[in-house]
Design a protein around this motif. Structure first.
Motif, mmCIF file in Angstrom:
data_model
loop_
_atom_site.group_PDB
_atom_site.id
_atom_site.type_symbol
_atom_site.label_atom_id
_atom_site.label_comp_id
_atom_site.label_asym_id
_atom_site.label_seq_id
_atom_site.Cartn_x
_atom_site.Cartn_y
_atom_site.Cartn_z
ATOM 1 N N ALA A 104 1.164 -1.185 -0.063
ATOM 2 C CA ALA A 104 -0.131 -0.067 0.161
ATOM 3 C C ALA A 104 0.886 1.366 -0.054
ATOM 4 C CB ALA A 104 -0.975 0.002 1.307
ATOM 5 N N ASN A 105 1.946 1.230 0.807
ATOM 6 C CA ASN A 105 2.526 2.430 0.904
ATOM 7 C C ASN A 105 3.762 2.771 -0.327
ATOM 8 O OD1 ASN A 105 1.759 2.979 3.334
ATOM 9 N ND2 ASN A 105 3.252 1.898 4.570
ATOM 10 N N ILE A 132 -4.728 -3.390 -3.246
ATOM 11 C CA ILE A 132 -5.317 -3.051 -1.785
ATOM 12 C C ILE A 132 -6.315 -2.075 -1.737
ATOM 13 C CG2 ILE A 132 -3.928 -1.901 0.035
ATOM 14 C CD1 ILE A 132 -2.465 -4.420 -0.679
ATOM 15 N N THR A 133 -7.138 -2.193 -0.703
ATOM 16 C CA THR A 133 -8.202 -1.509 -0.659
ATOM 17 C C THR A 133 -7.909 -0.792 1.002
ATOM 18 O OG1 THR A 133 -9.599 -3.233 0.417
ATOM 19 C CG2 THR A 133 -9.951 -2.709 -1.950
ATOM 20 N N ARG A 161 -2.310 0.648 10.859
ATOM 21 C CA ARG A 161 -1.859 -0.561 10.709
ATOM 22 C C ARG A 161 -2.719 -1.531 10.069
ATOM 23 N NH1 ARG A 161 0.728 -4.474 15.727
ATOM 24 N NH2 ARG A 161 1.104 -6.323 14.228
ATOM 25 N N PHE A 162 -3.984 -1.403 10.277
ATOM 26 C CA PHE A 162 -4.979 -2.308 9.831
ATOM 27 C C PHE A 162 -6.072 -1.901 8.723
ATOM 28 C CE2 PHE A 162 -3.663 -4.013 13.933
ATOM 29 C CZ PHE A 162 -3.356 -5.363 13.518
ATOM 30 N N LYS A 163 -5.738 -0.619 8.432
ATOM 31 C CA LYS A 163 -6.754 -0.170 7.524
ATOM 32 C C LYS A 163 -6.735 -0.732 5.931
ATOM 33 C CE LYS A 163 -4.217 4.174 6.191
ATOM 34 N NZ LYS A 163 -4.193 5.498 6.150
ATOM 35 N N HIS A 164 -5.645 -1.041 5.786
ATOM 36 C CA HIS A 164 -5.588 -1.661 4.341
ATOM 37 C C HIS A 164 -5.742 -3.067 4.306
ATOM 38 C CE1 HIS A 164 -2.427 1.825 4.268
ATOM 39 N NE2 HIS A 164 -3.356 2.125 2.889
ATOM 40 N N LYS A 165 -6.333 -3.686 3.326
ATOM 41 C CA LYS A 165 -6.846 -4.985 3.112
ATOM 42 C C LYS A 165 -6.568 -5.508 1.621
ATOM 43 C CE LYS A 165 -8.855 -5.161 7.284
ATOM 44 N NZ LYS A 165 -8.245 -5.827 8.303
ATOM 45 N N TYR A 180 -13.401 -9.703 -14.339
ATOM 46 C CA TYR A 180 -12.603 -9.991 -13.233
ATOM 47 C C TYR A 180 -13.708 -9.760 -11.891
ATOM 48 C CZ TYR A 180 -8.803 -9.441 -16.364
ATOM 49 O OH TYR A 180 -7.929 -9.543 -17.242
ATOM 50 N N THR A 181 -13.295 -10.485 -10.916
ATOM 51 C CA THR A 181 -13.828 -10.623 -9.622
ATOM 52 C C THR A 181 -12.581 -10.376 -8.257
ATOM 53 O OG1 THR A 181 -15.710 -11.270 -8.039
ATOM 54 C CG2 THR A 181 -14.136 -12.890 -9.079
ATOM 55 N N LYS A 182 -13.048 -9.867 -7.345
ATOM 56 C CA LYS A 182 -12.096 -9.773 -6.201
ATOM 57 C C LYS A 182 -12.529 -10.642 -5.069
ATOM 58 C CE LYS A 182 -10.960 -4.977 -7.659
ATOM 59 N NZ LYS A 182 -11.006 -3.652 -7.092
ATOM 60 N N PHE A 183 -11.638 -11.372 -4.509
ATOM 61 C CA PHE A 183 -11.789 -12.164 -3.345
ATOM 62 C C PHE A 183 -11.212 -11.679 -2.036
ATOM 63 C CE2 PHE A 183 -12.233 -16.512 -5.338
ATOM 64 C CZ PHE A 183 -13.136 -16.128 -6.085
ATOM 65 N N LYS A 184 -11.721 -11.793 -0.874
ATOM 66 C CA LYS A 184 -10.964 -11.332 0.319
ATOM 67 C C LYS A 184 -9.854 -12.385 0.574
ATOM 68 C CE LYS A 184 -15.097 -9.194 2.688
ATOM 69 N NZ LYS A 184 -15.889 -9.419 3.953
#
Length: 427
Positions: free
Chosen positions: A218-219, A245-246, A270-274, A290-294
């Motif tokens: 993310a960074n 990254i969301t 620390r935890f906002k990015h998934k 396309y589709t997105k998975f957790k």
């Protein structure tokens, strides 16, 4: 780069045992697995086999313990127990004797150092550091219990300030984390940046790794980290086309009131990015989007690969020595071989990173994948102590030998002896 580790009186290790990544002169096969650094021929990978409780993990944890002492003992409180003192317990002559470590390594600037320590329950018994500014060794410092520290001519700076504040359970080198001595900074950085030991078998630690690399992607502070991670996940045949990254909102009102605003902010950051994994979708046999998975929807192996892949990419980027207990856990053997071969290629490993790992996967016992001096075994003696040796130490085993067949037949040792006829269970 790690050249040699020696250990004495630590967990299942009783007498001095040596583990080396220096290429044996009599082993001529697979020379691309060797890198020439200064006057040394150094191996970029090594793996360790052995039955359960033979001491494989103890050898790797010896490195972790030495690293912990260097990085953390500077903060030990006065007269506190040294927490990782764990001597060999099956011989009364060793139960109160010092645990001892000897590490021979090349720093990032390719200077050779030899660092030695011995410590008991409360005290550092000795600590020595030598280096090779030329062909002959020179002492940087030597410390023995209840004696003044002796300094070599190459160690300049305010040494006395550190010595006066040093407790008997702290390493002198550990103090370099907060007290700069220019000649020792490179050595300290080898332990803090150049060596990473991953020896935990805990899903919580895997989760921490996932968070670490999620934030790293993310960074976007490490050049090409995201691109390389995407390439690894795609080429590993996980079905993942890419990683995205969301950023998710975290309601700070749900966090404990006793947390400070800064602590809440740090936790959110620390935890906002998934991580979201991107997969192709189909209408029959036709690609339609396309589709997105957790991440939690992915397999255990895929999640494991994300953490291990991140460690490998970091090691390659910085020329680290990466030590992993059970590299192959949850990974397909073919994928494990691909990850190993990354370290064998100058193209993918230009900074001479090293990979050391323990395994039970006998499919890796392949003479096209490893040299005889790269394959090590942990064996338990009758008295319960561990000793270590490589295939190169076994007389009569040629480079063309079928390692897997030899190992499973017991010819290389280090396998369990199980008498099934004695398993007379009662129900």
């Amino acid at each position: 780069m790690l050249l040699e580790l020696r250990v004495k009186n630590y967990k299942s290790i009783k007498n001095w045992q040596s583990f080396s990544l220096l290429a044996e002169s009599g082993v001529k096969e697979l020379e691309k697995h060797i890198v020439k650094v200064e006057d040394f021929n150094v191996l970029t990978t090594s793996l360790i086999y052995g039955r359960n409780a033979s001491g494989k993990s103890n050898l790797l944890n010896a490195l972790k313990t030495l690293q912990f002492m260097v990085l953390e003992s500077g903060d030990f409180k006065v007269d506190a127990i040294i927490p990782l003192y764990d001597p060999y317990k099956l011989d009364k002559n060793f139960q109160n004797s010092p645990t001892e470590f000897y590490l021979d390594f090349l720093s990032k600037d390719n200077i050779r150092y030899i660092y030695e320590i011995g410590f008991s329950k409360y005290d550092v018994e000795y600590e020595r550091l030598k280096f090779y500014p030329k062909s002959q060794p020179a002492t940087l410092f030597e410390r023995n219990k209840d004696e003044k520290i002796k300094y070599g001519e190459y160690l300049t700076g305010r040494k006395k300030d550190i010595e006066d504040k040093l407790y008997k359970n702290q390493l002198f080198l550990s103090k370099i984390g907060t007290n700069k001595l220019e000649a020792l900074v490179t050595v300290y950085k080898y332990f803090s940046k150049g060596l990473f030991v991953y020896s935990f078998h805990d899903s919580k630690y895997d989760d921490l790794l996932t968070h670490l690399y999620t934030n790293r992607i993310a960074n976007d502070k490490v050049p090409f980290f995201k691109e390389n991670m995407n390439l690894l996940m795609k080429e590993a045949d996980t079905g993942i086309e890419s990683i995205e990254i969301t950023e998710e909102d975290i309601d700070v009102n749900l966090l404990p009131e006793e947390m400070s605003d800064q602590e809440k902010k740090d936790l959110v950051d620390r935890f906002k990015h998934k991580i979201r994994t991107v997969h192709k979708t189909f209408d029959g046999d036709k690609e339609v989007g396309y589709t997105k998975f957790k991440l939690e929807e992915e397999s255990t192996g895929t999640i494991k690969l994300l953490g291990i892949g991140g460690l490998i990419l970091e090691a390659l980027d910085d020329g680290q020595t990466l030590v992993i207990d059970e590299l192959d856990k949850s990974l397909h053997p073919k994928l494990t071989k691909v990850l190993i071969n990354i370290f064998h290629s100058k193209k993918t490993n230009p900074k001479n990173a090293q990979l050391i790992f323990a395994t039970h996967d006998v499919s890796l016992l392949d003479n096209t994948l490893f040299r005889r001096d790269q394959v090590w075994f942990a064996e338990k003696e009758f008295e319960g102590c561990s000793h270590y040796y490589s295939i190169a130490d076994i007389a009569g085993v040629r480079a063309t030998a079928p390692y897997e067949k030899y190992y499973m037949s017991g010819r290389l040792g280090a396998i369990p002896v199980i008498n099934e006829n004695e398993l007379n269970f009662q129900f």
